[in-house]
Design an enzyme around this catalytic site. Structure first.
Site, mmCIF file in Angstrom:
data_model
loop_
_atom_site.group_PDB
_atom_site.id
_atom_site.type_symbol
_atom_site.label_atom_id
_atom_site.label_comp_id
_atom_site.label_asym_id
_atom_site.label_seq_id
_atom_site.Cartn_x
_atom_site.Cartn_y
_atom_site.Cartn_z
ATOM 1 N N PHE A 25 0.846 -1.203 0.000
ATOM 2 C CA PHE A 25 0.000 0.000 0.000
ATOM 3 C C PHE A 25 0.872 1.240 0.000
ATOM 4 C CE2 PHE A 25 -3.636 2.554 1.819
ATOM 5 C CZ PHE A 25 -4.546 2.233 0.818
ATOM 6 N N GLY A 26 1.847 1.232 -0.944
ATOM 7 C CA GLY A 26 2.661 2.439 -1.169
ATOM 8 C C GLY A 26 1.919 3.334 -2.144
ATOM 9 N N ARG A 27 2.688 4.137 -2.879
ATOM 10 C CA ARG A 27 2.058 5.112 -3.790
ATOM 11 C C ARG A 27 1.104 4.457 -4.781
ATOM 12 N NH1 ARG A 27 7.414 6.222 -4.397
ATOM 13 N NH2 ARG A 27 8.202 8.005 -3.250
ATOM 14 N N ILE A 28 1.590 3.374 -5.425
ATOM 15 C CA ILE A 28 0.760 2.777 -6.486
ATOM 16 C C ILE A 28 -0.454 2.057 -5.890
ATOM 17 C CG2 ILE A 28 0.735 1.181 -8.456
ATOM 18 C CD1 ILE A 28 3.745 1.853 -8.851
ATOM 19 N N THR A 31 0.946 -6.144 -11.330
ATOM 20 C CA THR A 31 1.672 -5.103 -12.073
ATOM 21 C C THR A 31 2.962 -4.750 -11.325
ATOM 22 O OG1 THR A 31 0.388 -3.417 -10.921
ATOM 23 C CG2 THR A 31 -0.344 -3.982 -13.153
ATOM 24 N N ARG A 64 6.109 -7.041 -9.759
ATOM 25 C CA ARG A 64 7.237 -7.725 -10.382
ATOM 26 C C ARG A 64 6.874 -9.192 -10.519
ATOM 27 N NH1 ARG A 64 8.901 -3.680 -12.082
ATOM 28 N NH2 ARG A 64 10.945 -2.711 -11.808
ATOM 29 N N GLU A 101 10.805 -12.532 -17.825
ATOM 30 C CA GLU A 101 10.491 -11.643 -18.961
ATOM 31 C C GLU A 101 11.629 -11.612 -19.962
ATOM 32 O OE1 GLU A 101 9.296 -7.695 -17.775
ATOM 33 O OE2 GLU A 101 7.999 -8.534 -16.224
ATOM 34 N N HIS A 157 4.538 -5.829 -19.861
ATOM 35 C CA HIS A 157 5.143 -4.872 -18.905
ATOM 36 C C HIS A 157 4.880 -3.422 -19.344
ATOM 37 C CE1 HIS A 157 8.543 -4.579 -15.699
ATOM 38 N NE2 HIS A 157 7.751 -3.532 -15.617
ATOM 39 N N GLY A 198 3.061 -1.161 -17.525
ATOM 40 C CA GLY A 198 2.612 -0.322 -16.401
ATOM 41 C C GLY A 198 2.847 1.167 -16.591
HETATM 42 C C1 DGY Z 1 9.395 0.337 -12.989
HETATM 43 O O1 DGY Z 1 9.658 1.528 -13.189
HETATM 44 O O2 DGY Z 1 9.832 -0.276 -12.036
HETATM 45 C C2 DGY Z 1 8.480 -0.311 -13.948
HETATM 46 O O3 DGY Z 1 8.310 -1.640 -13.754
HETATM 47 C C3 DGY Z 1 8.828 0.024 -15.372
HETATM 48 O O4 DGY Z 1 7.642 0.588 -15.761
#
Ligand code: DGY
Length: 323
Positions: A156-159, A240, A242, A271, A289, A291
């Site tokens: 529950f950080g920024r993203i 989204t 890793r 990947e 990938h 995101g």
């Molecule tokens: C990051 O910045 O860590 C992403 O996975 C690349 O978009």
């Protein structure tokens, strides 16, 4: 004074490359070919700074270049699990990343995956494109309602918080989260979120589970066979963060055995390779990938690398120093 000599490992948005050319003596990678480990190692011998992306493995061997000329690594990406941080520190290399600017793009993509897998949009698109669609009917391709469901956020950080905002205020979802370092209570309340009792409790209660934890060694295979079994059979997993946060083989088995209903994946353990079993499944949405892949965000990420490098070469503290 001559400009610092820097190298960019992949092709960047043109406007940022133009800025780079003004500020530094830069070697670009206009062909956009991945660099092998030997070329990366040579870069540490020949340049004052190396600007890798999240797919370049900057390991101890790469940094063992002698004599080591590089003094700074400006990672184009927020995640820096591609860099051996302790080796960089031991060699006196400063490392920076690109936080904040990709929060919204990544949260949008998590919602894209969540909606796509719930509403079977990938499958539906394949259906139309293959000319298999015979017309509207009441039982055709029924998916799962998103509005009002329970979303579990792991990390529950920024993203994670940006996803909570979208899900709660946009889709009326009940948002539960687990994070060993939760933000302040007022931040949580404003997002309409609730701290779950444990990771396991969040997995058990959620209709959708979305991963937003860092790719730290302790998070490798955080979502394994045992934890997948805690999820509801009608629940979906979204990643989204890793690839290695999820045991991909265990996920494939769980999908095969209908332990969970589906998955939306933007990141993978090896990947750009994807486990063949996953490629076969209609109930899995797979993205390469993407995101942070909006023009605006990729430009902002590049500019952040520049900002960090400019500060470093001016003898100031780079704003996004991680080592
Ligand atoms: C990051 O910045 O860590 C992403 O996975 C690349 O978009």
């Amino acid at each position: 004074m001559s400009k610092p000599k820097v190298i960019v490992t992949r092709h960047w948005p043109r406007e940022v490359e133009a800025q780079l050319q003004k500020l530094f003596d830069v070697t670009l990678n206009v062909e956009d070919k991945p660099m092998d480990q030997g070329t990366l190692q040579q870069a540490f011998r020949d340049y004052d700074a190396v600007f890798p992306t999240v797919t370049d493995q900057i390991n101890d061997e790469v940094m063992s270049a002698e004599p080591l000329r590089a003094r700074m690594i400006g990672n184009f990406g927020v995640g820096f699990n591609n860099i051996d941080i302790s080796s960089a520190k031991a060699r006196g290399l400063v490392v920076t990343n690109t936080p904040e600017v990709l929060t919204d793009a990544t949260a949008d993509l998590a919602m894209t995956l969540l909606l796509s897998v719930a509403r079977r949009s990938g499958e539906g698109e394949r259906h139309v494109r293959s000319s298999s669609w015979s017309g509207w009917r009441p039982t055709h391709m029924m998916g799962t309602q998103v509005t009002g469901k329970v979303l579990g956020l792991i990390g529950f950080g920024r993203i994670g918080q940006a996803v909570a905002r979208r899900a709660h205020w946009g889709f009326d979802m009940r948002v539960l989260f687990f994070d060993p370092y939760p933000p302040r209570g007022d931040v949580v309340r404003n997002l309409g979120a609730e701290l779950g009792e444990s990771l396991e409790a969040v997995l058990e209660e959620s209709d959708f589970v979305s991963l937003h934890c860092p790719a730290a060694p302790e998070n490798r295979h955080l979502i394994n066979a045992e934890r997948l079994r805690l999820m509801k059979p009608e629940a979906f997993l979204i990643n989204t963060a890793r690839g290695d946060v999820v045991d991909e083989a265990a996920l494939n088995d769980a999908l095969e055995e209908e332990v969970i209903a589906g998955a939306g994946l933007d990141v993978f353990e090896r990947e750009p390779k994807v486990l063949p079993g996953l490629l076969e499944r209609e109930n899995v949405v797979l993205l390469p990938h993407l995101g942070s892949a909006t023009r605006e965000t990729r430009v902002a990420m590049g500019l952040k690398v520049l900002e960090n490098a400019t500060a470093f070469f001016n003898g100031a503290q780079p704003p996004n120093r991680v080592a």
